[in-house]
Scaffold this active site. Sequence first.
Site, short mmCIF file in Angstrom:
data_model
loop_
_atom_site.label_atom_id
_atom_site.label_comp_id
_atom_site.label_asym_id
_atom_site.label_seq_id
_atom_site.Cartn_x
_atom_site.Cartn_y
_atom_site.Cartn_z
N SER A 1 -32.66 36.95 4.79
CA SER A 1 -31.80 38.24 4.52
C SER A 1 -32.46 39.44 3.79
O SER A 1 -33.65 39.82 4.34
CB SER A 1 -30.40 37.88 3.81
OG SER A 1 -29.67 39.00 4.23
N ASP B 1 -30.99 45.51 6.45
CA ASP B 1 -31.76 44.50 5.75
C ASP B 1 -32.62 43.60 6.51
O ASP B 1 -32.48 43.66 7.89
CB ASP B 1 -30.89 43.66 4.86
CG ASP B 1 -29.97 42.59 5.65
OD1 ASP B 1 -29.58 42.99 6.74
OD2 ASP B 1 -29.43 41.69 4.76
N ASP C 1 -32.43 40.87 8.04
CA ASP C 1 -31.69 40.15 9.24
C ASP C 1 -30.65 41.00 9.75
O ASP C 1 -30.08 40.43 10.74
CB ASP C 1 -31.45 38.63 8.95
CG ASP C 1 -30.22 38.82 7.94
OD1 ASP C 1 -29.95 39.56 7.08
OD2 ASP C 1 -29.41 37.76 7.84
N ASP D 1 -27.83 41.91 9.09
CA ASP D 1 -26.22 41.70 8.90
C ASP D 1 -25.95 42.69 7.86
O ASP D 1 -24.38 42.46 7.58
CB ASP D 1 -25.98 40.27 8.66
CG ASP D 1 -26.49 39.45 7.32
OD1 ASP D 1 -27.27 40.57 6.73
OD2 ASP D 1 -26.33 38.47 6.78
#
Length: 448
Positions: free
Chosen positions: A102, A243, A245, A247
């Site tokens: 992440s 960010d 990833d 999400d």
Amino acid sequence: MTKKYFGTDGIRGTANRWPITPEVAMKVAMSVGIAFRRGGHRHRVVIGKDTRLSGYMIETAMVAGFTAVGVDVFMTGPIPTPAVAMLTRSLRCDFGVMISASHNPFADNGIKLFGPDGYKLSDEIEAEIERMIDVDLSDRLAGSFDLGRAKRIDGVADRYIEFAKRTLPRNMSLDGLRVVIDCGNGAAYKVAPEALWELGADVVRLGVEPDGLNINRDCGSTAPDLCARKVHETRADIGICLDGDADRVIVIDEKGRVVDGDQLMAVVAGSFHDDGRLSQPGIVATVMSNLGLERHLAGLGLMLERTKVGDRYVVECMRERGYNVGGEQSGHIVLSDYTTTGDGLVAALQVMAVVKRLGKPVSEVCHRFDPVPQFLKNIRIRGGRPLEDDRVKATIADALKRLGNQGRLVIRPSGTEPLIRVMGEGDDEVLVRGIVDDLVDVIGRAAA
């Protein structure tokens, strides 16, 4: 229940160090493949990843583990976490995997797991997987004729782009909006700018040159200054920071000011409320969301239901109690009408839809309340249990007494890093700052 491998968002740590090693990754895949067996059909899994160098190592190890227990594997390459959740359902997979840490630095990596419904796994299922990781599974391996097959699949980026675009109201476009998009050199570096361009926006791209080492480095949602400067330089209407990833999302208004997840939730909740689209009279957020958000929602006749930190706990509460809007101050925004997990691009599109409909600048649309003074500090720990220290307990008790009903105090271990987080908020800024500083000092000495 204390877990050995799983934290608040899957398994995470320094790549090629326990628990993010090829051996553990392979055992996780084998354990998941065995735990999710349901019937005699060919089971299959979709594996996505972000742009970290270590993603190749973990992906290969997990492919070995899954195929060893007879699971067929679809590999997507770099793609956002919410895309993996979506593909798990649309491809009728038995489970999904996202290889990502992440917002963490590139040296870290992690494994996030999704069930066949596209939702993250429950604590109970994670506990079952943990038990299997540490036992010998050699007698559960597939036979020579039953080994899984693995292949890379094409077209997944296009599928996700079309999915994201369809979340906008019918016939709405982003014509006339100049958008700076910072993908953090992460998983959305292709799909997010393309989706915005296809919707008609004038797109300025940042963080779209990943090299395996530069994910989240001085860019993206954890370092929004780069995007803020570019918004000012290009006279853009809005900046979007994702960010690693994708999400989570942080927005930059046309004046270069940061808009956090609390304000974004207020925008979406207000829009859904006005349109009669809220499934319950309120939203779900964590204990870290600002008291100002709670007061703002109360003024609209809406409730803020709080959970412990972690977007999957937000989602669990949403599912249990029927909410369709939730999220975290950090920028995880979950809109269950569209997604089963946080989706930075979809959340940003909903905010831009409100901007287009109201015809007002982002600075007006996205400032729904004045935040209560809030201070968050992190204390790095090397081991032990400093929160069980008697002096720390006494200091916390005194702090709560001093705050009374005029604020909140949240002290918790991080689920993703070796940190203890201390957050205090209240109307008396001087008092809250002093309380947080005192706690950091005492906990820091106990953790030394």
